[in-house]
Design a protein around this motif. Structure first.
Motif, PDB file in Angstrom:
ATOM      1  N   ASN A   1       0.833  -1.190   0.000  1.00  0.00           N
ATOM      2  CA  ASN A   1       0.000   0.000   0.000  1.00  0.00           C
ATOM      3  C   ASN A   1       0.871   1.244   0.000  1.00  0.00           C
ATOM      4  OD1 ASN A   1      -2.590  -0.948  -0.135  1.00  0.00           O
ATOM      5  ND2 ASN A   1      -3.153  -0.359   1.939  1.00  0.00           N
ATOM      6  N   PRO A   2       0.348   2.333  -0.545  1.00  0.00           N
ATOM      7  CA  PRO A   2       1.084   3.594  -0.491  1.00  0.00           C
ATOM      8  C   PRO A   2       1.030   4.219   0.892  1.00  0.00           C
ATOM      9  CG  PRO A   2      -0.950   3.856  -1.739  1.00  0.00           C
ATOM     10  CD  PRO A   2      -0.856   2.423  -1.355  1.00  0.00           C
ATOM     11  N   PHE A   3       1.933   5.165   1.134  1.00  0.00           N
ATOM     12  CA  PHE A   3       1.918   5.906   2.392  1.00  0.00           C
ATOM     13  C   PHE A   3       2.132   7.377   2.123  1.00  0.00           C
ATOM     14  CE2 PHE A   3       6.457   4.618   2.076  1.00  0.00           C
ATOM     15  CZ  PHE A   3       7.072   5.849   2.175  1.00  0.00           C
TER      16      PHE A   3
ATOM     17  N   PRO B   1      -4.902   2.394   4.907  1.00  0.00           N
ATOM     18  CA  PRO B   1      -5.406   1.121   5.432  1.00  0.00           C
ATOM     19  C   PRO B   1      -5.716   0.134   4.303  1.00  0.00           C
ATOM     20  CG  PRO B   1      -6.549   2.966   6.435  1.00  0.00           C
ATOM     21  CD  PRO B   1      -5.723   3.523   5.321  1.00  0.00           C
ATOM     22  N   LYS B   2      -5.468  -1.117   4.589  1.00  0.00           N
ATOM     23  CA  LYS B   2      -5.726  -2.181   3.618  1.00  0.00           C
ATOM     24  C   LYS B   2      -6.934  -2.972   4.110  1.00  0.00           C
ATOM     25  CE  LYS B   2      -3.444  -5.748   1.040  1.00  0.00           C
ATOM     26  NZ  LYS B   2      -2.204  -5.823   0.339  1.00  0.00           N
ATOM     27  N   THR B   3      -7.926  -3.129   3.250  1.00  0.00           N
ATOM     28  CA  THR B   3      -9.150  -3.830   3.630  1.00  0.00           C
ATOM     29  C   THR B   3      -9.352  -5.034   2.711  1.00  0.00           C
ATOM     30  OG1 THR B   3     -10.138  -1.752   4.351  1.00  0.00           O
ATOM     31  CG2 THR B   3     -11.629  -3.575   3.966  1.00  0.00           C
ATOM     32  N   GLU B   4      -9.683  -6.165   3.301  1.00  0.00           N
ATOM     33  CA  GLU B   4     -10.001  -7.393   2.568  1.00  0.00           C
ATOM     34  C   GLU B   4     -11.397  -7.837   2.986  1.00  0.00           C
ATOM     35  OE1 GLU B   4      -8.026  -9.219   0.415  1.00  0.00           O
ATOM     36  OE2 GLU B   4      -6.364  -7.799   0.551  1.00  0.00           O
ATOM     37  N   SER B   5     -12.230  -8.195   2.022  1.00  0.00           N
ATOM     38  CA  SER B   5     -13.591  -8.643   2.311  1.00  0.00           C
ATOM     39  C   SER B   5     -13.825 -10.008   1.687  1.00  0.00           C
ATOM     40  CB  SER B   5     -14.609  -7.658   1.743  1.00  0.00           C
ATOM     41  OG  SER B   5     -14.469  -6.401   2.326  1.00  0.00           O
ATOM     42  N   GLU B   6     -14.570 -10.836   2.400  1.00  0.00           N
ATOM     43  CA  GLU B   6     -14.959 -12.164   1.927  1.00  0.00           C
ATOM     44  C   GLU B   6     -16.414 -12.409   2.298  1.00  0.00           C
ATOM     45  OE1 GLU B   6     -13.266 -14.506   0.149  1.00  0.00           O
ATOM     46  OE2 GLU B   6     -11.561 -13.149   0.022  1.00  0.00           O
TER      47      GLU B   6
END
Length: 177
Positions: free
Chosen positions: A37-39, A63-68
């Motif tokens: 991810n960028p900052f 923030p990195k978000t993962e959805s399942e």
């Protein structure tokens, strides 16, 4: 975000106490290869002498978000990261408009994980807490003066972190007082 504001105020306070023409303050943009991810962040420069500069910085990764979702149950995980760095630049090539330098330093890298799940009328939120690790930074960079006070810099460094080594390229726009 509170930590980012506190860090910004600390770096500004450091800048006010630094002597004129030895101090710079600016913004930082980059990317973490393992965080993926960028900052964005803030960076300061303090010239010790003509050959060495101390460069503290604070970076906040988006923030990195993962959805399942499976069979009526949905889950979402969020990863938040930031790092605090103090690097030393050894100015090995100094021309009128630009400088080149290897860098070495230390870093504190922090990760916080959160997860939410819902299904069957139930909602569950889990805060996995945060974990921090100290790291070593090794890399190379350069800076080019746009005017007498404004400069742009580019760096590539490798953060050696226990279980999370990463390549970190970044660009900075700085104002030297």
């Amino acid at each position: 975000m509170k930590k980012f504001i506190v860090m910004a105020l600390m770096l500004i306070g450091f800048g006010v106490s630094a002597s004129a023409q030895n101090f710079g303050l600016g913004v930082n943009l980059g990317y973490g290869s393992e965080v993926k991810n960028p900052f964005f962040g803030i960076k300061a420069l303090y010239d010790i002498n003509e050959s060495f500069t101390i460069a503290p910085s604070f970076n906040y990764y988006l923030p990195k978000t993962e959805s399942e979702s499976y069979d009526g149950i949905s889950a979402e995980g969020k990863l938040k990261c930031w790092d605090l760095n103090v690097d030393v630049h050894w100015i090995c090539y100094d021309a009128d408009m630009y400088q080149l330098y290897p860098l070495a330093g230390i870093s504190y890298f922090n990760v916080k994980a959160e997860a939410e799940a819902s299904g069957g009328g139930y909602n569950v939120t889990v805060d996995a807490g945060s974990e921090g690790e100290f790291a070593i930074n090794l890399g190379f960079g350069g800076q080019m003066y746009l005017t007498d006070n404004w400069l742009v810099s580019a760096e590539v460094k490798y953060q050696i972190i226990d279980n999370l080594n990463q390549f970190v390229p970044s660009l900075s726009l700085m104002y030297k007082f």
